[in-house]
Design an enzyme around this catalytic site. Structure first.
Site, short mmCIF file in Angstrom:
data_model
loop_
_atom_site.label_atom_id
_atom_site.label_comp_id
_atom_site.label_asym_id
_atom_site.label_seq_id
_atom_site.Cartn_x
_atom_site.Cartn_y
_atom_site.Cartn_z
CE LYS A 332 -4.12 -1.85 0.10
NZ LYS A 332 -5.00 -1.55 1.32
CD GLN A 392 -2.19 -8.96 9.86
OE1 GLN A 392 -3.35 -9.20 10.64
NE2 GLN A 392 -1.84 -7.65 9.93
CG ASP A 462 -3.35 -6.39 14.25
OD1 ASP A 462 -3.56 -5.20 14.56
OD2 ASP A 462 -3.55 -6.89 12.93
CG ASN A 463 -7.58 -7.27 13.36
OD1 ASN A 463 -8.31 -6.70 13.93
ND2 ASN A 463 -7.07 -7.12 12.35
CD GLU A 491 -6.54 -4.26 16.94
OE1 GLU A 491 -7.16 -3.23 16.32
OE2 GLU A 491 -6.46 -5.24 16.41
CE LYS A 601 -2.53 0.31 9.22
NZ LYS A 601 -4.04 -0.03 8.89
CE1 TYR A 602 -1.70 1.16 4.70
CE2 TYR A 602 -2.95 3.26 5.67
CZ TYR A 602 -2.70 1.84 5.43
OH TYR A 602 -3.83 1.13 5.67
#
Length: 743
Positions: A332, A392, A462-463, A491, A601-602
């Site tokens: 991204k 992930q 995370d998640n 989270e 984040k990017y």
């Protein structure tokens, strides 16, 4: 006992109390032995009961019923005094309730009995070795509910347990009956004689264990039995303040019935207390070339220069987003765009590339030695490093080629990327635990153990709600069996049932809905929920913002909104956190989203924290003040001690936190009480009256005019406060009073 649990066996009942093998006294109708000092001999004399011998403890109820003279109580769910709905009990005791060393744990139960005798209830705490560590008197709850509540305080980490005892209060029953009958002129001599017998027996029983109380009981019994005195003087001697105080210290209990023991896992401070600060190591020390515009990434060594400022603000944990190699496929670009330039760093949550996966470190950040030096530098400043555990993968993660069975394959043969409609994460493959649960679980366990070996003791996961709950129960249980000091933060902004299940499965703490609770009504409801209703299994970490979350409240509330949310988080929860940039009031959102524009984040961020503070445009000094108040006041570091109070203004929230602090080798015992009065409307000035629940403040006594002294820990002002108090709070000046009751 909990009605959902099997009843302990009821021991045999004989006329007198009898000592069991361990020296405890078993009373008729009890479900467990109780200490000899807990049951006065007066109980047997007052009751005068007889019961047939009971069958052997291991005789099934159906068989016992056939035996001549069988005790009909054998094998039943209810003891002599029903003790039901004991809390905190998680899944019937299958999972332990959560505790923190030195933190108060609220214990409640429903206790009732037949007839009209007065009841008492006691919460009992058992140390990891099974010994009795604490007894706490329980107070009755709302009238007509038969509910009782008390507070236990475990002193050390480990696997503790607790139980609740219900019992007939012999003294309170006699005192009530005597008062009623004597006032009516009925059975005066009998009631006085019963009181003399009760307190006389109590004096003999208490002589060894409680000699001071025994003297008081003996004198009262002597006066009650003195027929030369008038009735009122004799009754007054048996019901005076001194006798009542002695009974509080040494209750006269009968028919003691104990619930089952329930587990309580007491963990280290970091599991339930702490202030978290999140930053991206790649941004700390990152520089942009003035001519080419290209960025040079920060690394662990440059990021270490930020640690003293984080520590100076009073934070306990520095949390790092994933530090692993970042994928190049579908990377991204700025603001979550689908096209990334060759110099765009990508999202750290798109883990894995040709440089490695979850066990590797991004080459731009440094080496294992650099990471170890960063952890050591943090430790020297009393900071712990929390690492993101994001299960992930980027499409070019080594697992994608080596283990395609760990992912979900679509009908066209491609691996499905992550989606959370309307959000799409084309740069991330979610894991699938159903194809090869053993193989995938073993690999993740290896990864976590590796980072524990590298010095990480806290993981922000995370998640977690996108993975099976059984997996977390297994992983956290396995790791904590090896290393009880490892802490996992969930989270999980998701459905309440899933958040609750993750807490039960082992997560020590969790993100919470606090982020979206803004009005007085919303906050009151949520604070009650997390401090009372869910506290046994769910520890909320009140993060005020994240890289993904910039609420409308912050977008449009101005600096006052940032100050208000920080006060709420830091004062109401023992766990709170913020993401870098909060202290600079970063509030501009990417259009159509709840995220910061130019999201870190990017891309890289080059923030000048020092210049902002020098210009008076930083919240950092106030954050420092808040964390300093937290460290100075133990009441703020417990979860279950929050009480709401009233205000006449619809936008002004009032709550207090109280803690009785035990004595130490250097400090005497003390009471610590904080009152927070806060205007939650960031756009206005509010005024009105605060109406305090004085009982919740545990005051030692009021001045003759009904007031007590409070010190404002923000402004330094001092006031005399009472039950009703005027306030005026301008959100743009000082939106809150943080008051400490001067003892």
């Amino acid at each position: 006992m909990s009605t959902s649990q099997p009843s302990p066996k009821v021991p045999a009942a004989a006329a007198p109390a009898t000592a069991s093998g361990d020296g405890a006294v078993s009373r008729p109708g009890t479900t467990a032995p109780v200490p000899p000092s807990a049951v006065p001999a007066a109980a047997a004399a007052a009751a005068g009961r007889r019961a047939a011998a009971a069958p052997a403890a291991d005789t099934p109820a159906s068989e016992a019923a056939k035996a001549p003279g069988a005790d009909p109580r054998e094998g039943l769910r209810f003891g002599r005094i029903p003790v039901t709905n004991v809390q905190p009990v998680i899944e019937g005791g299958a999972f332990p309730a959560k505790g923190i060393r030195g933190a108060d744990v609220r214990v409640s139960a429903v206790v009732f009995r037949d007839g009209h005798d007065v009841l008492g209830a006691t919460a009992i705490l058992f140390a990891p070795d099974g010994s009795e560590a604490q007894r706490a008197a329980m107070a009755p709850g709302a009238k007509g509910t038969d509910s009782w509540e008390g507070v236990l305080t475990p002193a050390a980490e480990g696997s503790w347990s607790f139980a609740v005892e219900g019992w007939t209060d012999l003294y309170a029953t006699w005192a009530h009956n005597a008062q009623v009958k004597i006032n009516a002129g009925v059975d005066e001599d009998v009631m006085l004689a019963e009181g003399a017998l009760l307190l006389g027996n109590a004096a003999r029983e208490a002589k060894a264990a409680a000699p001071e109380q025994a003297k008081i009981f003996k004198q009262a019994a002597r006066t009650l039995g003195d027929t030369s005195l008038n009735t009122n003087d004799r009754l007054a001697a048996g019901t005076g303040k001194e006798v009542r105080a002695a009974v509080v210290r040494h209750p006269l209990r009968d028919l003691v019935t104990r619930s089952e023991k329930y587990p309580l896992l007491v963990e280290r401070d970091a599991a339930g207390r702490g202030a978290w600060y999140e930053f991206f190591p790649r941004s700390e020390g990152a520089r942009r070339h003035p001519e080419t515009g290209e960025w040079t990434s920060g690394n662990f060594r440059t990021a270490a220069h930020r640690l003293p400022a984080v520590a100076a603000m009073g934070f306990d944990v520095v949390y790092l987003p994933p530090i692993h190699p970042i994928g190049t496929i579908n990377r991204k670009g700025p603001n979550n765009s689908l096209v990334a330039g060759p110099a765009d760093p990508g999202s750290p949550w798109a883990i894995g590339s040709a440089d490695g996966g979850h066990d590797a470190i991004h080459p731009d950040l440094g080496t294992e030695a650099d990471f170890a030096a960063f952890v050591e530098a943090a430790s020297e400043l009393d900071l712990e490093v929390a690492l993101d555990l994001a299960l992930q993968c980027a499409p070019d993660h080594p697992w994608a080629a080596a283990h395609p069975e760990w992912f979900t394959t679509r009908v066209d043969g491609t691996i499905a990327y992550a989606e959370n409609p309307p959000k799409k994460y084309q740069d991330i493959y979610p894991l699938n635990f159903d194809n090869d649960p053993a193989g995938l679980s073993a690999e993740i366990l290896r990864i976590v153990r590796l980072w524990v070996e590298r010095g990480v003791r806290i993981f922000r996961v995370d998640n977690p709600h996108t993975k099976p709950v059984w997996f977390w129960e297994w992983l956290i249980g396995t790791i904590n069996a090896e290393r009880p000091d490892v802490v996992f933060l969930a989270e999980a902004f998701t459905r309440p049932a899933m958040m609750a299940a993750l807490g039960r499965a082992g997560f020590q703490q969790s993100y919470s809905y606090f982020t979206w609770r803004n009005t007085k009504e919303e906050l009151e409801e949520y604070l009650v929920h997390v401090s009372r209703e869910s506290a046994g299994y769910f520890r909320p970490n009140f993060f005020v913002n994240t890289p993904d979350i910039l609420t409308e409240y912050l977008q449009y509330g101005g600096p006052a909104a940032f100050k208000i949310r920080a006060i709420l988080a830091a004062m109401s929860s023992p766990l709170w956190g913020m993401y870098a940039g909060y202290e600079l009031y970063e509030h501009v959102a990417r259009p159509g989203s709840e995220e910061n524009i130019d999201n870190e984040k990017y891309e890289y961020k080059d923030r000048d924290f020092a210049a902002a503070e020098a210009a008076g445009k930083s919240l950092a000094p106030f954050i420092t003040l808040l964390n300093g108040i937290r460290r100075a006041h133990p009441a703020l570091l417990d979860l279950q001690n929050l009480s709401l109070h009233e205000s006449t203004d619809e936008a002004t929230l009032v709550f207090s936190k109280h803690k009785a602090v035990a004595a130490t080798d250097t400090e005497p015992a003390r009471k610590d009480t904080i009152i927070v009065v806060i205007n939650v409307d960031p756009h206005s000035m509010r005024e009105g009256e605060v109406i305090l629940d004085l009982d919740a403040l545990h005051l030692d006594g009021l001045s003759p005019d009904g007031t007590f002294i409070v010190d404002d820990l923000v402004t330094g002002a001092t006031w005399n406060w009472g039950k009703r108090n005027y306030f005026r709070l301008d959100a743009h000046m000082e939106p809150a009073h943080i008051l400490h009751i001067r003892r």
